[in-house]
Structure formats: C-alpha cells, structure tokens
Design a protein around this motif. Structure first.
Motif, PDB file in Angstrom:
ATOM      1  N   TRP A 169     -10.544   2.038 -20.847  1.00  0.00           N
ATOM      2  CA  TRP A 169     -11.205   2.957 -19.796  1.00  0.00           C
ATOM      3  C   TRP A 169     -12.591   3.846 -20.437  1.00  0.00           C
ATOM      4  N   ALA A 170     -12.459   4.044 -21.679  1.00  0.00           N
ATOM      5  CA  ALA A 170     -13.360   4.725 -22.468  1.00  0.00           C
ATOM      6  C   ALA A 170     -14.434   4.202 -23.045  1.00  0.00           C
ATOM      7  N   ASN A 171     -15.040   2.822 -22.445  1.00  0.00           N
ATOM      8  CA  ASN A 171     -15.832   2.059 -23.253  1.00  0.00           C
ATOM      9  C   ASN A 171     -17.223   2.951 -23.196  1.00  0.00           C
ATOM     10  N   LYS A 172     -17.572   3.171 -24.672  1.00  0.00           N
ATOM     11  CA  LYS A 172     -18.732   4.193 -24.711  1.00  0.00           C
ATOM     12  C   LYS A 172     -20.128   3.769 -23.968  1.00  0.00           C
ATOM     13  N   LYS A 173     -20.450   2.727 -24.091  1.00  0.00           N
ATOM     14  CA  LYS A 173     -21.936   2.227 -23.358  1.00  0.00           C
ATOM     15  C   LYS A 173     -21.927   2.348 -22.156  1.00  0.00           C
ATOM     16  N   PHE A 174     -20.870   2.003 -21.320  1.00  0.00           N
ATOM     17  CA  PHE A 174     -20.819   2.349 -19.871  1.00  0.00           C
ATOM     18  C   PHE A 174     -20.877   3.687 -19.914  1.00  0.00           C
ATOM     19  N   TRP A 175     -19.957   4.645 -20.573  1.00  0.00           N
ATOM     20  CA  TRP A 175     -20.225   6.067 -20.190  1.00  0.00           C
ATOM     21  C   TRP A 175     -21.320   6.786 -20.549  1.00  0.00           C
TER      22      TRP A 175
END
Length: 167
Positions: free
Chosen positions: A72-78
């Motif tokens: 859930w912590a996909n960096k690019k998305f966040w």
C-alpha cells in the motif's frame, strides 16, 4: 495562548535539531514525524492554518515513507497524492500570498523525503527553511523562526558530518 504556542514551538525546536543528524533514513523519518506532530500543535495554537495543513501532510508522508516495502505504500503514487493534497489545502487555508509558502515548502519536502538518501533530504531542507522562516515572520511564530535557524544550522552540520567528510 500565544505563550503556550511558543513554548510548544521551542519543544519542536529541540526535536527538529535531531532530525538532520540522523545517518539512517528510517530514523530521520521517525524524528520528522515526531517533529511534525509538535509543530502541528504549535501552529494550531497560533491560528496559522496553512502550516497546520502542511504538518498534517508531513505526518501522513512520514507514515507512508516509514512503511515502504509494503504494497500500500507505493512511493510514486503517494508523491502525487501528497502534492495534490497540498494544493487542495492551500486553497482552503488561503490568507494571502504568504500563505502559499508552507505549501511550497511542503511540496519540496514531499519530494526530498521520498528520496532514498538523507543527503538529498538535507540539501532540500534549505529552500524548505527559507519558505517557512518567511511564513513564520508573517504569522508571529518566534519559535518557528528560531526553529528554521536551527534547522539550517543542523542541516549544515549534517552536510559536513555525513556528506563532505565522507567524500
């Protein structure tokens, strides 16, 4: 209330100084999260809602970045999410051009804290501090001004200790 706000801010200074002395990214993020929580209270007590908004985003950002490796912590998305939230919060906390400074600082911080290297985070702390020290002047945050001076000092020390000495 303003005296209490400044006292809370001075506690934030002590915590903020520790951030950029961290060699490991995870420790840097943990101390940044603690710092953001204290500064959120400081700015709320002053009624400086643009800064409250960006410290909320900062706390969310550190929470996500501390959980990297989890699906859930996909960096690019966040990074995109936090940038969009910054722009939305800027709209709702608008009090004049100076109220955009925390948003600019937060946008820079979102990107710099997403990087894997504390060296990059330390480098980007300088424009973040420039934005925030100016905002602090407009909102009467004496502790905020002092904090940014200490943050710049801490960043310089961190650059010397970790980045220049190790070349």
């Amino acid at each position: 209330m303003k005296i209490i706000a400044q006292l809370v801010g001075f506690l934030g200074i002590a915590i903020s100084f520790i951030i950029y002395q961290q060699k490991e990214r995870k420790k840097l993020l943990i101390w940044k999260l603690v710092s953001d929580c204290v500064w959120m209270l400081h700015y709320a007590l002053l009624g400086a809602y643009s800064a409250v908004a960006v410290t909320i985003i900062g706390a969310m950002r550190e929470t996500v970045y501390l959980n990297e490796g989890k699906k859930w912590a996909n960096k690019k998305f966040w990074i995109v999410v936090f940038c969009l939230i910054n722009v939305i919060f800027a709209f709702f906390t608008w009090k004049g051009l100076y109220s955009l400074l925390p948003t600019i600082a937060s946008l820079i911080a979102v990107v710099s804290f997403a990087m894997q290297k504390p060296k990059i985070t330390r480098f980007f702390s300088f424009p973040v501090s420039a934005c925030m020290i100016t905002y602090d002047f407009f909102t009467g945050s004496i502790a905020g001004i002092a904090n940014e001076i200490f943050t710049i000092t801490s960043s310089i020390i961190g650059v010397i200790r970790h980045d220049i000495k190790h070349k």
